[in-house]
Design a protein around this motif. Sequence first.
Motif, short mmCIF file in Angstrom:
data_model
loop_
_atom_site.label_atom_id
_atom_site.label_comp_id
_atom_site.label_asym_id
_atom_site.label_seq_id
_atom_site.Cartn_x
_atom_site.Cartn_y
_atom_site.Cartn_z
N ARG A 1 0.84 -1.19 0.00
CA ARG A 1 0.00 0.00 0.00
C ARG A 1 0.88 1.25 0.00
O ARG A 1 2.05 1.18 0.34
CB ARG A 1 -0.93 0.01 1.21
CG ARG A 1 -1.97 -1.10 1.19
CD ARG A 1 -2.71 -1.19 2.52
NE ARG A 1 -3.87 -2.06 2.47
CZ ARG A 1 -3.84 -3.38 2.59
NH1 ARG A 1 -2.66 -3.98 2.76
NH2 ARG A 1 -4.93 -4.10 2.51
N ILE A 2 0.30 2.37 -0.37
CA ILE A 2 1.05 3.62 -0.43
C ILE A 2 0.58 4.53 0.70
O ILE A 2 -0.62 4.81 0.81
CB ILE A 2 0.86 4.31 -1.79
CG1 ILE A 2 1.48 3.44 -2.90
CG2 ILE A 2 1.50 5.69 -1.79
CD1 ILE A 2 1.33 4.02 -4.28
N PRO A 3 1.48 4.98 1.57
CA PRO A 3 1.05 5.85 2.68
C PRO A 3 0.57 7.19 2.16
O PRO A 3 1.04 7.69 1.14
CB PRO A 3 2.32 5.98 3.52
CG PRO A 3 3.44 5.71 2.58
CD PRO A 3 2.93 4.71 1.59
N ALA A 4 -0.37 7.78 2.89
CA ALA A 4 -0.93 9.06 2.48
C ALA A 4 0.10 10.18 2.54
O ALA A 4 -0.12 11.26 1.98
CB ALA A 4 -2.13 9.40 3.34
N THR A 5 1.21 9.95 3.24
CA THR A 5 2.26 10.97 3.31
C THR A 5 3.16 10.96 2.09
O THR A 5 3.97 11.86 1.92
CB THR A 5 3.12 10.74 4.57
OG1 THR A 5 3.59 9.37 4.58
CG2 THR A 5 2.30 10.99 5.83
N ALA A 6 3.04 9.92 1.21
CA ALA A 6 3.87 9.86 0.01
C ALA A 6 3.51 11.00 -0.93
O ALA A 6 2.37 11.47 -0.97
CB ALA A 6 3.69 8.51 -0.68
N ALA A 7 4.47 11.42 -1.74
CA ALA A 7 4.26 12.57 -2.62
C ALA A 7 3.11 12.33 -3.58
O ALA A 7 2.25 13.19 -3.79
CB ALA A 7 5.56 12.87 -3.38
N ILE A 8 3.04 11.14 -4.18
CA ILE A 8 2.00 10.86 -5.17
C ILE A 8 0.62 10.84 -4.51
O ILE A 8 -0.38 11.25 -5.10
CB ILE A 8 2.28 9.52 -5.90
CG1 ILE A 8 1.31 9.35 -7.07
CG2 ILE A 8 2.21 8.35 -4.95
CD1 ILE A 8 1.64 8.15 -7.95
N ALA A 9 0.56 10.38 -3.25
CA ALA A 9 -0.72 10.37 -2.54
C ALA A 9 -1.18 11.79 -2.23
O ALA A 9 -2.36 12.13 -2.36
CB ALA A 9 -0.59 9.55 -1.26
N ARG A 10 -0.26 12.64 -1.82
CA ARG A 10 -0.61 14.04 -1.55
C ARG A 10 -0.98 14.77 -2.84
O ARG A 10 -1.82 15.67 -2.84
CB ARG A 10 0.55 14.76 -0.86
CG ARG A 10 0.72 14.37 0.60
CD ARG A 10 1.86 15.14 1.25
NE ARG A 10 3.15 14.64 0.80
CZ ARG A 10 4.30 15.29 0.93
NH1 ARG A 10 4.32 16.49 1.47
NH2 ARG A 10 5.42 14.76 0.52
N PHE A 11 -0.36 14.36 -3.95
CA PHE A 11 -0.64 14.98 -5.24
C PHE A 11 -2.09 14.74 -5.66
O PHE A 11 -2.77 15.65 -6.14
CB PHE A 11 0.33 14.42 -6.28
CG PHE A 11 0.14 14.94 -7.67
CD1 PHE A 11 0.25 16.29 -7.95
CD2 PHE A 11 -0.17 14.07 -8.71
CE1 PHE A 11 0.08 16.77 -9.24
CE2 PHE A 11 -0.33 14.54 -10.00
CZ PHE A 11 -0.21 15.90 -10.27
#
Length: 769
Positions: A215-225
Motif C-alpha cells: 500500500r502507499i502511505p498518504a504521506t507519500a508525494a503521489i498520494a498528496r498529489f
Amino acid sequence: MSDSDRTIRCLPLHSLIPSPQNVRKTPAEGAAFEQLKASIAAHDLLENLLVQPARGNDEAGERHEVVAGARRLAALQVLADDGAIPTDHPVPCHVVANGDNAAELSLVENTVRAAMHPADQVEAFAQIARDGGTVAEIAARFGVSERTVEQRLRLGNAAPELLEAYRAGELGLQALQAFCATADAKLQLAVWEELKAQHYGPSIWQIRRLLTEGRIPATAAIARFIGADAYEAAGGALTRDLFAEEDDRGIWFDDPALLRKLALERLEAAAEELRTKWSWAEPRLEVEWSDTARFAQIRPKPGERTEAESKEIEQLNARREALNELEGDDWTEETEAELDRADARLDDIHAAVEARAVFRRKDMAMAGAIVTVGDDGTMRVIQGLVRPEDVPSDTDPADGSPANGNPADGDPSDGKSASANGAGTDAHDPGGFDGHIRPPAISRPDPIPDPAAEARKRVGIGIGLGDDLRAIRTSLIKAHLAEDFEAAFDLCVFQMARALFRTGYRPHALDIKFSETADRPPLRRDDKNFAEASQGEGMLRINRAALPLDWLQIEDDGDAFRMLRDLPAEMKQALFAACVARTVQGQLAFEPSARPELEATAARLDIDFPSQYRPDADIFWNRLTKAKLLEVAAKTLGPDWASARAKSKKAVLVSSMARAFGADEEQASHISAVARAAALKWTPPGFQPFDAGEAVSSTDSDDAAQSSAQADAEAEPDGRRENGDGSAAEPANGEDAGQAPDRAAANGEDADAHDTPADEVPEFLRVSP
C-alpha cells in the motif's frame, strides 16, 4: 443481614440525598461521569442505589441517604436539572436499616466488583452495531465521541483469534490496535500466523509493516498529489488506522495502480497544455537526476529585480545582520519572529524574481518539458530540455556556446519583444544568459551497471543493511583512529600529498575539506536504540570530552590560532588525530569503492570488531534471507546445526542465530563451546580489513563448523533441540518458555506485544455501569 431486613423500593429522586458515610469522596466529574449520564439517559438506572432512612426524618420518613451510588445519584440530579427527567423520577433503591454498617456496605459496593475484560467489552459494542445501532446512536447512548465508538467497533470486529490471544495475554492492547490498522480480518489473521511463532512476540512495527505492505502511505508525494477525496471518488479504497493521530500518518492507499493512473492522467493534462508552448512535453511519475542529465538544457533569461525589490532586499539584509548581533536578554521571541519574517520575505522576493525568467520562442520550438510530481506532492515542471539530437550543430558541446564565437541567439536585429510566457524576442541578450545551452551531463544512452549493487548482491547484503553496517564499522574505525596520531597523520599526509603534487581527480578515504562525516545513515538519525549497536558513537563522545577545545571560544581568529599554537605537542597531536578521524568516509571492505589506504589503516589499528559489535535480530539477522542465515550457520556453527533448523520458520531461525552470535552467554548456552567460540569470532561481511565479502570472517570457520557439529551432539545426548517444523523443543540448559519476555527485553526486541494488562483498561475502552 437477612433478606427480610432489606426492601426494594422506588423512591422519588428529590427525596434522595448523599450520605456522609459514603466512602466515595472524590467528586463525580470528567469524561467517565459524562458517559454515566448518557448511559442513564439512554438505558435508565441499571443498578439499584443502596440507601437508608435519613437521620432526623419526619414521621413520614420521606428522605433517604444514598450509602452507595453517589455518582449515579449525581448523574440523575444533573439530568433532572437539565430537564431530561422529572424531579420526582422514581429511582429503584435497596433500602437497609439504620443499624447496618453503612460505611462498610459502601466500601463493599465500590470494591467487590470486577471490570469487564476489554475484549468482552469491544465484542459487545460490535454486536450492538450488528443489531442495527449506528455510530452516532451508540456514541450518544454511551456519552463518548464517535471516533471512540469507531475504535471500539474496529477492535470488536478483529479476527476472533486475535481477541482470544488478547484475552490469554499473548497479545498486548497496543499490538491488537496495530492489527486493527486494517478492518480486513483475513489479512489480520494471515499476519498473526506469520508473526506469532516469533520467540519474542510480534512488535507493533512488524505488524504495521506487514499489514500495509504493497500500500502507499498518504504521506507519500503521489498520494498528496492526488488526495484522498479524488482517489476515493475514483473508486479507490483506503486503509485507516483509527488508533493513529488524526492526520495522513494513519492512512494508506490500497490501490497503487489506481493512484498512479490518476496521477498520470493529471500529469498528461498538464503536458497537453505545455505542448502548446514547447516542442514536446511528457508526463513522468518520478524523475531522477539521470533522467534529466541525458538532455541538454537551455537557460532562460533570468528575471531582474525591480528598484523597490532591490531596496527592500538591502533593508532586510541590514536588519538581519542587526538581529544576528543581538546577545543575551536582547534576543527575545519577538526578535526571533522578526528574523523569521525577514527570511520568509527574502525568499518570496527571490522566488518572484526567478518567476520572471523567460525563454525565447525559438528556444521553446527546439526544447521541451517534463511534468512530474515533486517531493512536496505538488506538480513540478522541468523546462528547457533539449534532446541530444536536437542540439544545434554549431553549438560547442564543451560549453554550449556557438562554435564560431557568435551569440547563440542568432541575429541581434530580430527585434521581437519579450514576454514571460516565452512568446518573446529573439534579440541578443548582452548578459549572455538567454539561449545558452548546457550540454548533457550523461552521454551514454543506457545506464551502466552499479558495481556497489552487484557487490551487495554477491554477499547477500541489502542496501539498508549495508548502510547500517557501514555506519557501525566506520564509527569504530573513527573511534580508534581518534586515539592514534601516527595512523591518522600518515593517512592525512598521503591524501594531502596526492592533492597537492598530482593533477586530476583521485578517489580518497578522507574528506579533505575536513567536514565531519555522519556517524549514522539518515534513516537512523533519530533512532535512540541505534547507539546500543554502534559503540563507536559513545567512544567518540568520550574522545571529544578530552580534547583541548577552549581556543574555539575566542572570537578573534589570530588570538585563537596563537592559543592553539601554544598547546603542548601531545595536545595538538590528539586534536589532529581526532579531526582526521571525523572525516573518515564510510565503507565496507567488500565494496568496489573501498579505499585500500583506509583498509590498511583499519588493519593497523587492530580493532577487535567481534567484541565491539555483535549482530542482533533487529538490525542484522531479520534482514537476511533464510538461505543466507542457513549459509552463515553452516559455515560457523556447523552443517548439522544448520540442517536441523532448515525447516524452521525464519522467525525461529533468526531468534536462534541472535542468541548464538549475541553477547549474552546465558542465551547462547544452547550451542556447544566450540560453536560459541566460532560465533564470537564472526563478523558481518566487510567488517574485517580487506574482507572481500565471504559470509564468514573467521579463517577457521570450516574447522570450527565440523567441531561444532560433533560438540553439539555431545552436548545434547537426549537429542533435544529446536524442532525442524519451527517449534522450539526444550533448551539444553532447561530454559523454559516462561522466560521469553525477559529475553525479549535483553535483546532489544519491542516489548509492546504485552503492553497493557487486562486490568489496566485504557480510557477509550472504559464504560460506566
